[in-house]
Design a protein around this motif. Structure first.
Motif, short mmCIF file in Angstrom:
data_model
loop_
_atom_site.label_atom_id
_atom_site.label_comp_id
_atom_site.label_asym_id
_atom_site.label_seq_id
_atom_site.Cartn_x
_atom_site.Cartn_y
_atom_site.Cartn_z
N THR A 295 2.07 5.31 0.81
CA THR A 295 2.46 5.99 2.04
C THR A 295 1.36 6.84 2.67
N ASP A 296 0.19 6.86 2.06
CA ASP A 296 -0.94 7.51 2.72
C ASP A 296 -1.53 6.59 3.78
N TYR A 297 -0.97 5.39 3.94
CA TYR A 297 -1.35 4.43 4.98
C TYR A 297 -0.17 4.16 5.89
N THR A 298 -0.47 3.58 7.03
CA THR A 298 0.54 2.93 7.87
C THR A 298 0.12 1.47 7.90
N VAL A 299 1.01 0.59 8.33
CA VAL A 299 0.65 -0.82 8.40
C VAL A 299 -0.64 -0.99 9.21
N GLU A 300 -0.77 -0.22 10.28
CA GLU A 300 -1.93 -0.34 11.17
C GLU A 300 -3.23 0.16 10.54
N THR A 301 -3.15 1.06 9.56
CA THR A 301 -4.38 1.63 8.97
C THR A 301 -4.78 1.00 7.64
N ILE B 2 4.40 -0.91 3.32
CA ILE B 2 4.11 0.46 2.90
C ILE B 2 5.24 0.88 1.97
N ARG C 136 -5.55 -5.25 6.17
CA ARG C 136 -4.51 -5.85 7.01
C ARG C 136 -4.96 -7.15 7.66
N LYS D 246 0.86 -1.19 0.00
CA LYS D 246 0.00 0.00 0.00
C LYS D 246 0.89 1.24 0.00
N LYS E 19 2.99 10.91 -0.19
CA LYS E 19 1.79 11.12 -1.00
C LYS E 19 1.70 12.59 -1.42
#
Length: 176
Positions: free
Chosen positions: A123-129, A145, A133, A121, A150
């Protein structure tokens, strides 16, 4: 209509072909990376995302939203290009090994079915978001990531183009 050689070689006709692509690569010992998006108007952020995804493994499968899905996600007037053309453009990139067009609004079911090793995914995400997942971790995959910050988006690019179209000729930015 004649499709490019890249389209004919890399665009997977259906779910069965996508499943076969993943299984064949994994059986050969390869790490399959899965990336997804609308890719309505390809820009440098997309290229950096896809190159970053490819760096996470051996084979990159890119899933793109079908036209109706893009309309639902992005609104009226989108996509600007039909799915088959978006797929053909992505297939022409050297970092992309296969492209699959999917109809659902999310890739959860597709991920659960294909079970790629890595779900990449931006970089507008983190692994947690990352919304998928839980699905990825349930079958033993991992989330990565990738890409640059972004700073690029199709929506912003289209807004810039629309604002340029609305300016009087004397106030337009010079073309490069």
């Amino acid at each position: 209509m004649t499709r490019s050689a890249a389209y004919q070689q890399k665009v997977l006709a259906d779910r069965d072909a996508a499943r076969e692509f993943v299984r064949t690569a994994q059986a050969a010992g390869g790490v399959v990376v899965f990336a997804n998006g609308c890719f309505d108007v390809l820009h440098v952020g997309h290229v950096r995302y896809l190159e970053g995804a490819k760096a996470e493994g051996d084979a990159l499968l890119v899933a793109i939203n079908a036209d109706e899905s893009v309309r639902t996600l992005k609104g009226p007037g989108r996509p600007w290009m039909p799915a088959e053309e978006r797929a053909e453009i992505l297939a022409a990139l050297s970092c992309v090994d296969a492209v699959h067009i999917f109809a659902e609004h999310t890739v959860d079911a597709l991920l659960g079915e294909l079970q790629p090793d890595v779900h990449a995914k931006g970089t507008d995400y983190t692994v947690e978001t990352v919304p998928e997942r839980t699905t990825v971790e349930a079958y033993g995959g991992r989330v990565a990531i990738v890409g640059d910050p972004k700073d690029h988006s199709t929506t912003a690019l289209l807004q810039t183009l629309r604002s340029q179209e609305q300016k009087p000729e004397s106030h337009r930015e010079p073309e490069a």
